[in-house]
Design an enzyme around this catalytic site. Structure first.
Site, PDB file in Angstrom:
ATOM      1  N   ILE A  20       0.834  -1.196   0.000  1.00 15.40           N
ATOM      2  CA  ILE A  20       0.000   0.000   0.000  1.00 15.40           C
ATOM      3  C   ILE A  20       0.873   1.252   0.000  1.00 15.40           C
ATOM      4  O   ILE A  20       0.565   2.241  -0.672  1.00 15.40           O
ATOM      5  CB  ILE A  20      -0.927   0.014   1.244  1.00 15.40           C
ATOM      6  CG1 ILE A  20      -1.634  -1.334   1.410  1.00 15.40           C
ATOM      7  CG2 ILE A  20      -1.932   1.149   1.150  1.00 15.40           C
ATOM      8  CD1 ILE A  20      -2.425  -1.787   0.223  1.00 15.40           C
ATOM      9  N   GLU A  21       1.952   1.218   0.763  1.00 13.42           N
ATOM     10  CA  GLU A  21       2.814   2.388   0.897  1.00 13.42           C
ATOM     11  C   GLU A  21       3.629   2.674  -0.365  1.00 13.42           C
ATOM     12  O   GLU A  21       3.737   3.826  -0.782  1.00 13.42           O
ATOM     13  CB  GLU A  21       3.771   2.190   2.081  1.00 13.42           C
ATOM     14  CG  GLU A  21       3.129   2.306   3.445  1.00 13.42           C
ATOM     15  CD  GLU A  21       2.743   3.735   3.780  1.00 13.42           C
ATOM     16  OE1 GLU A  21       3.450   4.661   3.359  1.00 13.42           O
ATOM     17  OE2 GLU A  21       1.719   3.917   4.459  1.00 13.42           O
ATOM     18  N   SER A  22       4.210   1.640  -0.953  1.00 13.91           N
ATOM     19  CA  SER A  22       5.190   1.868  -2.022  1.00 13.91           C
ATOM     20  C   SER A  22       5.105   0.878  -3.168  1.00 13.91           C
ATOM     21  O   SER A  22       5.959   0.905  -4.055  1.00 13.91           O
ATOM     22  CB  SER A  22       6.598   1.777  -1.426  1.00 13.91           C
ATOM     23  OG  SER A  22       6.831   0.452  -0.941  1.00 13.91           O
TER      24      SER A  22
END
Length: 422
Positions: free
Chosen positions: A57-59
Site C-alpha cells: 500500500i505504501e510503495s
C-alpha cells in the site's frame, strides 16, 4: 489476529487492483525478494500478518519509492523520523531504503501504535494519518458519545481507504484466481542472506564478486546514494542466499583495491574547472557525474564524487553510466494539493492525465481540496521531474524507526515461509 473487513470500500479496492493485472504482477514480483523476511519478523513479534503487506500500500514494494514529502523506501519514512531512530542518511547512503533497518523501524512503530490504541485497524490508520490525528478523532467521538473504532471515526478519504486497500490486497494474494489474476508464487524459503564487511568497494565490483547483475544487486541494496559501498563496522550487504558464501570467499581472497571512487570536499577559492584538472576529468564529465548543471556553482566544502586516480576513457564512460542519486528514478510520487490547484493542473504538472490520478487514488472524492494527498504511480506513468518534486513541502505522518544488529558474518536471515500464510 486481525478480523477480515467486508465493506464496499474493500470491494472497490479489489476491483481496482483486479483491473490492473500488470501492476499487481510487478508488485508481487518485487515483494518476492523481501516478503519472507518481513513475514518472519512480523511473526516473531506476534503481529498480524497483514502488517507484512503494508509496503504494497505504501510503495508497491518498490525500494526506490520516493514521495514529494521526501518519504523513502518500501515503508516510506520521512528524513527526520529516520534520523531520530538511528537510520543513517549521509552523502553515501540512506538507510530508509535499507530493507532490514526500515522493516525493524516500521514494525517497532506499528507495535507502539498498537500499544497506544489497542486496536490494529486504528494502528494502521495512525501509521497512515499520524497518531496525533487519530487521538484527536477519538477524543472528538468520545466527547459526542460516539464509538471510537476505525469505521466510526471521521478521517480523510486516504485513511478511510487505507485498511480496505490492505484487506483487498490480502484477499487477492490469498486467492488470485477468484479475481482472475495469475501472480508469482512467494518462495517458501529465505531469499537473501546478510553479509557484513568493512571493505570499501564499488557497488559494481560487489555485484561482480557475487556474480549477479548490478540491477539485482541494487534491488537488495538500494540504500546507496553513490556507486560505492563506504565500508564501516556496520556496513551490511544483502545477497541472494546462494550467492552469499561465494561473495564472502571471493572477498576474503582478494587483496586488490576495490574502489575507484572517492569523496572530495571543495576548498576555499577552488573552482570546478580546477577540481576537474586535478582529477584528470573534463569539466563536463565532473558536472555530469555529480549532477551539477552547466550554470550551477558549488559552495566551499561541497562533496564531489571523483575518481581515486586519473581515469582512462573507458573508466570515464563507466563513471557517467553508473551515477546514483539520492532521488532515484522509478518511484511512487505523492502530491499534496495546494490552494488553487485542480485535478487537471496537477495532472499536467506530472505529465499524466486526470483519469490516471483518479485511477491511482481509489475512493477519491470528485472535488479535491487543499491538503489532500494524491498518489502518482510511476510504474504506470512517467514520474515528475526532480525540480518539481522538491517544490512540495508537505509532511506525511512520521513513521518511527529503529536500527537493530545483523549477523557479523554471512548468515541466513529469516526462515521458511509456510505456504498459505496470507
Amino acid at each position: 489476529i486481525l478480523d477480515d473487513l467486508d465493506t464496499p470500500e474493500v470491494k472497490l479496492a479489489e476491483d481496482w487492483y483486479a483491473a490492473r493485472p500488470d501492476y499487481m504482477a510487478r508488485m508481487v514480483e518485487r515483494s518476492r525478494r523481501y516478503l519472507y523476511y518481513i513475514v518472519t519478523e512480523v511473526e516473531k513479534r506476534g503481529m498480524p500478518l497483514e502488517a507484512a503487506l503494508l509496503p504494497m500500500i505504501e510503495s508497491a514494494y518498490n525500494p526506490m519509492a520516493y514521495s514529494t514529502s521526501r518519504a523513502s523506501g518500501i515503508w516510506q519514512f520521512i528524513p527526520s523520523t529516520g534520523k531520530s531512530y538511528g537510520m543513517k542518511q549521509t552523502w553515501w547512503l540512506d538507510e530508509r531504503r535499507d530493507v532490514v533497518a526500515a522493516t525493524d523501524g516500521a514494525l517497532d512503530y506499528l507495535q507502539k501504535l498498537y500499544g497506544e490504541f489497542g486496536d490494529w485497524p486504528l494502528a494502521f490508520a495512525a501509521y497512515n494519518w499520524g497518531e496525533g490525528s487519530v487521538r484527536r478523532a477519538i477524543a472528538a467521538n468520545q466527547k459526542r458519545g460516539l464509538p471510537t473504532d476505525y469505521l466510526s471515526l471521521p478521517m480523510p478519504a486516504e485513511t478511510r481507504n487505507y485498511v480496505p486497500k490492505l484487506q483487498a490486497v490480502k484477499n487477492i494474494v490469498r486467492d488470485p484466481e477468484s479475481h482472475n489474476l495469475e501472480l508469482a508464487l512467494i518462495p517458501d524459503a529465505p531469499y537473501f542472506a546478510v553479509v557484513r564487511t568493512t571493505r570499501k568497494m564499488d557497488v559494481k565490483i560487489a555485484a561482480e564478486l557475487a556474480e549477479m547483475p548490478l540491477e539485482e544487486f541494487l534491488s537488495l541494496n538500494p540504500q546507496h546514494n553513490r556507486p560505492v559501498i563506504a565500508g564501516a563496522d556496520e556496513t551490511t550487504i544483502l545477497l541472494p542466499y546462494d550467492k552469499a558464501e561465494l561473495f564472502a570467499s571471493k572477498l576474503e581472497l582478494s587483496n586488490q583495491p576495490m574502489v575507484t571512487w572517492q569523496a572530495y570536499l571543495t576548498k576555499a577559492n577552488e573552482t570546478l574547472p580546477q577540481v576537474a584538472v586535478r582529477f584528470g576529468l573534463s569539466l563536463e564529465t565532473l558536472r555530469t557525474v555529480n549532477g551539477i548543471g552547466a550554470r550551477a556553482t558549488v559552495p566551499v566544502g561541497h562533496a564531489l564524487l571523483v575518481p581515486t586516480q586519473a581515469p582512462s576513457d573507458a573508466t570515464v564512460a563507466s563513471l557517467q553510466n553508473a551515477v546514483f542519486t539520492a532521488v532515484p528514478s522509478g518511484r511512487t510520487l505523492y502530491h499534496r494539493v495546494r490552494k488553487g490547484e485542480t485535478l487537471s493542473s496537477i495532472a499536467a504538472h506530472y505529465a499524466v492525465t486526470a483519469q490516471d490520478l483518479k485511477a491511482w487514488n481509489v475512493g477519491m472524492s470528485p472535488k479535491i481540496i487543499a491538503g489532500q494527498r494524491l498518489r502518482v504511480i510511476s510504474d504506470v506513468a512517467p514520474a515528475g521531474t526532480r525540480s518539481r518534486q522538491r517544490k512540495s513541502k508537505a509532511v506525511r505522518p512520521a513513521h518511527a524507526a529503529s536500527k537493530k544488529a545483523v549477523a557479523a558474518k554471512p548468515a541466513v536471515t529469516g526462515r521458511i515461509l509456510p505456504a498459505g500464510h496470507l
